[in-house]
Every structure is written in structure tokens, then in C-alpha cells.
Design a protein around this motif. Structure first.
Motif, PDB file in Angstrom:
ATOM      1  N   PHE A  24       0.718  11.986   9.460  1.00  0.00           N
ATOM      2  CA  PHE A  24      -0.504  10.965   8.544  1.00  0.00           C
ATOM      3  C   PHE A  24      -0.689   9.186   9.040  1.00  0.00           C
ATOM      4  CE2 PHE A  24       3.361  10.396   7.162  1.00  0.00           C
ATOM      5  CZ  PHE A  24       4.133   9.277   6.806  1.00  0.00           C
ATOM      6  N   ASN A  25      -1.701   9.121   8.504  1.00  0.00           N
ATOM      7  CA  ASN A  25      -1.478   7.415   8.052  1.00  0.00           C
ATOM      8  C   ASN A  25      -1.799   6.822   7.046  1.00  0.00           C
ATOM      9  OD1 ASN A  25      -2.710   7.059  11.222  1.00  0.00           O
ATOM     10  ND2 ASN A  25      -4.430   7.609  11.051  1.00  0.00           N
ATOM     11  N   LEU A  26      -0.843   5.271   7.512  1.00  0.00           N
ATOM     12  CA  LEU A  26      -0.850   5.028   6.093  1.00  0.00           C
ATOM     13  C   LEU A  26      -2.522   3.568   6.346  1.00  0.00           C
ATOM     14  CD1 LEU A  26      -0.029   3.799   3.462  1.00  0.00           C
ATOM     15  CD2 LEU A  26       1.946   3.044   4.425  1.00  0.00           C
ATOM     16  N   ILE A  65      -2.137   0.764   9.054  1.00  0.00           N
ATOM     17  CA  ILE A  65      -1.128   0.417   8.449  1.00  0.00           C
ATOM     18  C   ILE A  65      -0.539   0.253  10.222  1.00  0.00           C
ATOM     19  CG2 ILE A  65       0.222  -0.716   7.378  1.00  0.00           C
ATOM     20  CD1 ILE A  65      -1.748  -0.382   5.119  1.00  0.00           C
ATOM     21  N   GLY A  66      -0.117   1.536   9.516  1.00  0.00           N
ATOM     22  CA  GLY A  66       0.976   2.901  10.029  1.00  0.00           C
ATOM     23  C   GLY A  66       0.805   3.980  10.473  1.00  0.00           C
ATOM     24  N   SER A  67       1.477   4.770  11.852  1.00  0.00           N
ATOM     25  CA  SER A  67       1.264   6.616  11.557  1.00  0.00           C
ATOM     26  C   SER A  67       2.494   7.019  11.465  1.00  0.00           C
ATOM     27  CB  SER A  67       0.215   6.481  12.733  1.00  0.00           C
ATOM     28  OG  SER A  67      -0.843   5.366  12.670  1.00  0.00           O
ATOM     29  N   SER A  68       2.218   7.816  11.189  1.00  0.00           N
ATOM     30  CA  SER A  68       3.938   9.014  11.664  1.00  0.00           C
ATOM     31  C   SER A  68       4.020   9.428  12.693  1.00  0.00           C
ATOM     32  CB  SER A  68       3.506  10.332  10.695  1.00  0.00           C
ATOM     33  OG  SER A  68       2.573  10.745  10.647  1.00  0.00           O
ATOM     34  N   ASN A  77       1.105  -1.141  -0.421  1.00  0.00           N
ATOM     35  CA  ASN A  77       0.080   0.164  -0.124  1.00  0.00           C
ATOM     36  C   ASN A  77       0.710   1.319  -0.106  1.00  0.00           C
ATOM     37  OD1 ASN A  77      -3.050  -0.610   0.227  1.00  0.00           O
ATOM     38  ND2 ASN A  77      -2.110  -2.227   0.930  1.00  0.00           N
ATOM     39  N   SER A  78       1.689   0.873   0.377  1.00  0.00           N
ATOM     40  CA  SER A  78       3.203   2.387   0.363  1.00  0.00           C
ATOM     41  C   SER A  78       3.264   3.474  -0.926  1.00  0.00           C
ATOM     42  CB  SER A  78       4.487   2.344   1.518  1.00  0.00           C
ATOM     43  OG  SER A  78       5.001   1.462   0.606  1.00  0.00           O
ATOM     44  N   ARG A  90      -3.617   5.786  -0.050  1.00  0.00           N
ATOM     45  CA  ARG A  90      -3.813   5.344   0.162  1.00  0.00           C
ATOM     46  C   ARG A  90      -3.768   6.260   2.040  1.00  0.00           C
ATOM     47  NH1 ARG A  90      -6.949   1.975  -1.388  1.00  0.00           N
ATOM     48  NH2 ARG A  90      -5.755   0.339  -2.500  1.00  0.00           N
ATOM     49  N   TYR A  91      -3.090   7.184   1.180  1.00  0.00           N
ATOM     50  CA  TYR A  91      -2.576   8.237   3.222  1.00  0.00           C
ATOM     51  C   TYR A  91      -3.387   9.155   3.389  1.00  0.00           C
ATOM     52  CZ  TYR A  91       2.449   6.707   2.062  1.00  0.00           C
ATOM     53  OH  TYR A  91       3.194   5.643   1.811  1.00  0.00           O
ATOM     54  N   GLU A  92      -4.109   9.536   4.316  1.00  0.00           N
ATOM     55  CA  GLU A  92      -4.470   9.774   5.387  1.00  0.00           C
ATOM     56  C   GLU A  92      -4.402  10.831   6.313  1.00  0.00           C
ATOM     57  OE1 GLU A  92      -8.408   9.461   9.194  1.00  0.00           O
ATOM     58  OE2 GLU A  92      -6.134   8.559   8.921  1.00  0.00           O
TER      59      GLU A  92
END
Length: 112
Positions: free
Chosen positions: A68-70, A78-81, A49-50, A55-57
Motif C-alpha cells: 500500500f501507499n499512504l 507520502i510513504g510506502s509499505s 493522514n494516517s 488515504r490508503y491506496e
């Protein structure tokens, strides 16, 4: 140097991973997973997805910082910044995840 994933085992028995850029800076942090296999599936989802900008919120915290969140195709995070002082910083972080997310390298830190 390309980025890499680090898989960790936390003191509460759960697993999580981080994605690091080539300079060893953490650019994405996962949620906690109850099993190693689930964390490995999360890494596979980042790889898939990256590269997709959709896919980036992009978010702004109440104090004005940006992050952002992925998300996966099913809209699960999936992951957060980290937090960024500016929108430009957030976009640079997204670009770094897009560039480093497909990496095949996983460093197993579960024994650390």
C-alpha cells in the motif's frame, strides 16, 4: 510501546524517514527529500493522514504480493509499505500505520 519516526540523512545528501511500530518493525518508508524541512513536513503529513482509511491506496504487485501507499489529500504518495504475502497482512500493516502514524516521537538519526 508506541511507534516512532526515524529521520535519516542518506549518503547522497537527501533525507528520508521511516515509521516504526512499537516492536521496531518498519511499517512505512518515505520517498527521499532534498531538505530536512521537506522530510519533516512529510512526517507531519503522515500524522495528519494516517488515521484516514481513504488515504490508503491498496495495490497488488505483478507477482501477487500486496502493498500500500499512504497518500496526502493532494494524492501525493507520502510513504510506502513493504510487500505482504496476503491481503490480510496488508490490512494489518495499514492498521499498524493508522495506530502508530500520529505519534509525536521522532528519533533523529541524521548523524548516524
Amino acid at each position: 510501546m508506541n511507534g516512532w519516526f526515524e529521520l535519516h540523512h542518506s549518503s547522497d545528501g537527501q533525507f528520508h524517514f521511516v515509521l516504526k511500530a512499537g516492536n521496531a518493525e518498519v511499517i512505512l518508508t518515505s520517498e527521499r527529500y532534498t531538505t530536512r524541512a521537506a522530510a519533516e513536513n512529510g512526517i507531519a503529513s503522515v500524522r495528519t493522514n494516517s488515521p484516514d482509511d481513504a488515504r490508503y491506496e491498496r495495490k497488488t504487485a505483478s507477482d501477487g504480493r500486496h502493498h500500500f501507499n499512504l497518500k496526502a489529500a493532494n494524492h501525493q504518495v507520502i510513504g510506502s509499505s513493504q510487500m505482504y504475502a496476503s491481503q490480510a497482512g496488508r490490512e494489518a500493516g495499514i492498521n499498524s500505520v493508522r495506530a502508530n502514524g500520529p505519534t509525536p516521537t521522532v528519533k533523529d538519526r541524521t548523524a548516524d
